[in-house]
Design a protein around this motif. Structure first.
Motif, PDB file in Angstrom:
ATOM      1  N   LEU A  18     -10.197 -23.972  -9.718  1.00  0.00           N
ATOM      2  CA  LEU A  18     -11.500 -23.487  -9.238  1.00  0.00           C
ATOM      3  C   LEU A  18     -11.438 -23.039  -7.789  1.00  0.00           C
ATOM      4  N   ASP A  19     -10.312 -22.460  -7.428  1.00  0.00           N
ATOM      5  CA  ASP A  19     -10.127 -21.897  -6.088  1.00  0.00           C
ATOM      6  C   ASP A  19     -10.419 -22.954  -5.014  1.00  0.00           C
ATOM      7  N   ILE A  20     -11.162 -22.611  -3.971  1.00  0.00           N
ATOM      8  CA  ILE A  20     -11.375 -23.549  -2.866  1.00  0.00           C
ATOM      9  C   ILE A  20     -12.190 -24.773  -3.275  1.00  0.00           C
ATOM     10  N   LEU A  21     -12.926 -24.679  -4.394  1.00  0.00           N
ATOM     11  CA  LEU A  21     -13.725 -25.822  -4.835  1.00  0.00           C
ATOM     12  C   LEU A  21     -12.854 -26.943  -5.402  1.00  0.00           C
ATOM     13  N   GLN A  22     -11.638 -26.608  -5.820  1.00  0.00           N
ATOM     14  CA  GLN A  22     -10.779 -27.617  -6.449  1.00  0.00           C
ATOM     15  C   GLN A  22     -10.500 -28.776  -5.496  1.00  0.00           C
ATOM     16  N   GLU A  23     -10.322 -28.446  -4.237  1.00  0.00           N
ATOM     17  CA  GLU A  23     -10.078 -29.480  -3.219  1.00  0.00           C
ATOM     18  C   GLU A  23     -11.247 -30.468  -3.163  1.00  0.00           C
ATOM     19  N   LEU A  24     -12.462 -29.948  -3.272  1.00  0.00           N
ATOM     20  CA  LEU A  24     -13.651 -30.800  -3.239  1.00  0.00           C
ATOM     21  C   LEU A  24     -13.798 -31.597  -4.530  1.00  0.00           C
ATOM     22  N   ILE A  25     -13.462 -30.970  -5.638  1.00  0.00           N
ATOM     23  CA  ILE A  25     -13.531 -31.657  -6.938  1.00  0.00           C
ATOM     24  C   ILE A  25     -12.607 -32.869  -6.948  1.00  0.00           C
ATOM     25  N   GLU A  26     -11.444 -32.729  -6.323  1.00  0.00           N
ATOM     26  CA  GLU A  26     -10.437 -33.797  -6.342  1.00  0.00           C
ATOM     27  C   GLU A  26     -10.693 -34.882  -5.302  1.00  0.00           C
ATOM     28  N   ASP A  27     -11.641 -34.666  -4.403  1.00  0.00           N
ATOM     29  CA  ASP A  27     -11.939 -35.648  -3.354  1.00  0.00           C
ATOM     30  C   ASP A  27     -12.952 -36.660  -3.877  1.00  0.00           C
ATOM     31  N   PRO A  28     -12.547 -37.915  -4.103  1.00  0.00           N
ATOM     32  CA  PRO A  28     -13.459 -38.902  -4.701  1.00  0.00           C
ATOM     33  C   PRO A  28     -14.617 -39.308  -3.796  1.00  0.00           C
ATOM     34  N   THR A  29     -14.523 -38.982  -2.500  1.00  0.00           N
ATOM     35  CA  THR A  29     -15.609 -39.374  -1.589  1.00  0.00           C
ATOM     36  C   THR A  29     -16.766 -38.387  -1.603  1.00  0.00           C
ATOM     37  N   ILE A  30     -16.563 -37.239  -2.218  1.00  0.00           N
ATOM     38  CA  ILE A  30     -17.616 -36.210  -2.278  1.00  0.00           C
ATOM     39  C   ILE A  30     -18.383 -36.351  -3.579  1.00  0.00           C
TER      40      ILE A  30
END
Length: 404
Positions: A63-75
């Motif tokens: 999911l492009d730049i969103l993948q980093e956020l998806i994988e961050d459990p604190t978000i």
């Protein structure tokens, strides 16, 4: 560095074989070869190589730049307001994120990738959709022309391991006494409705309550978009709404699923959220021998939830208001109302017993109420969920279950 990433990404896309379905490992292998080749011509640090490898792969396959956020459990929440403006909720605080999509076209590609995996369709003719990601995250998408500044994507993330009542007690969302009380009610088969505003934790709390259901029972869950993470029930059937196709046909609604579920021999039915005329079908299910059923709904208070249920039922059936109120009073035993306080913490604010309809009004017996006692210097609200002087009146199900 964005220009460098785009150049490398273009080289990777030219190298990969788009005529067949590639494995992730094959794409990563091509990325590694391109990075190695480019590093011979111009120095790329190991740190930048790792970053570019991940970003290019996410852009092509994830999911492009969103993948980093998806994988961050604190978000816990991701809010995309067009290609250039992204906000995140982290530790209860909303703040802007410093990255953006390279173009609106790239964001649209990501949107189509999201909905296709959920068997959904979104376009200008049908610009609003609810979907879910492979990790269970809930997604709401609105496209132009309805969204004026580009695609709007809101992603609500859920923890890999569902939050239990024990965890909710630890973080102060519910008292140990109230949790023990609710456990008895769930086991005994009381019909429980969880109400609250947006982001108050209704789905999380419903998941926690479901852990109390005896493991030998047959449970059917019905949702717009599957979010519940029930792990303790072997005989579990999960049903999800299907939207209409491009011709506006073949939709399968919450109402259809509730009616069908009654023929599937359920012990309990769990409806993820009631937001339309399906309310009447849910109430009828609760009134037809499926004790211990659970559901949620949006409301600002217990009384507001009762009023909203009336409105939802009347949307789907032309029946007298008094009959509607009697149906609600007969179907629902307990309402647990949740709220989000000014310090962003989520709390159980009230647990109430729903009694009979007397003189045209549904009687409410408040059993637990959250009381504030002050505020710390950092703004954290101090308070407790306290038992009132009122006792549970409807003891029949507890007695039948041998819990009294």
């Amino acid at each position: 560095m964005d220009a460098q990433k785009q150049e490398l990404q273009d080289l990777v896309i030219r190298e990969i074989d788009l005529s067949r379905e590639l494995k992730d490992e094959e794409i990563l292998e091509v990325i590694d070869e391109i990075l190695l080749s480019q590093s011979r011509n111009s120095y790329i640090s190991m740190q930048d190589k790792r970053r570019l490898r991940k970003e290019i792969f996410n852009s092509i396959r994830r999911l492009d730049i969103l993948q980093e956020l998806i994988e961050d459990p604190t978000i816990t929440e991701i809010m995309v307001n067009g290609a250039k403006h992204i906000f995140i909720e982290q530790n209860g605080t909303i703040r802007p994120w410093d990255k953006k999509f390279e173009s609106e076209k790239k964001l649209e590609d990501v949107v189509q990738q999201m909905v296709s995996k959920s068997n959904r369709i979104i376009n200008e003719a049908s610009p609003i959709v609810d979907a879910r990601l492979s990790d269970g995250s809930r997604v709401n998408i609105i496209l132009p022309p309805v969204a004026l500044e580009g695609p709007v994507v809101t992603i609500r993330k859920f923890p890999d391991n569902p939050i239990t009542i024990k965890k909710l007690i630890e973080i102060g969302s519910v008292s140990e006494e109230a949790a023990g009380f609710l456990e008895k009610l769930v086991i005994a088969g009381y019909n429980i409705f969880v109400s609250g505003g947006t982001g108050s934790g209704k789905t999380t709390f419903l998941n926690a309550l479901s852990n109390f259901i005896p493991g030998e029972e047959r449970i059917i869950t019905i949702e717009d978009s599957a979010e519940l993470q029930i792990k303790t029930i072997p005989n579990l059937v999960k049903l999800e709404v299907r939207n209409a196709n491009v011709e506006g046909k073949n939709a399968v609604t919450i109402r259809d699923l509730i009616k069908s579920s009654l023929r599937m021999r359920p012990d309990r039915i769990i409806v993820g959220e009631v937001r339309d005329a399906a309310a009447i079908d849910m109430l009828q299910a609760m009134n037809s021998g499926h004790d211990g059923s659970l559901s949620t709904g949006h409301a600002n208070s217990t009384v507001d939830m009762l009023n909203r249920l009336e409105t939802l039922v009347l949307m789907g059936a032309d029946i007298p208001l008094m009959a509607v109120r009697k149906q609600i009073a007969s179907a629902i035993d307990i309402i647990v109302h949740l709220g989000r306080l000014r310090d962003k913490s989520r709390k159980v604010l009230e647990i109430s017993e729903i009694l009979d309809c007397v003189d045209g009004e549904i009687e409410v017996n408040k059993l637990y109420v959250f009381k504030e006692s002050g505020e710390e210097e950092n703004g954290k609200v101090i308070g407790k969920l306290l038992k009132t002087n009122s006792e549970l009146i409807n003891l029949a199900k507890l007695s039948k279950a041998g819990i009294l």
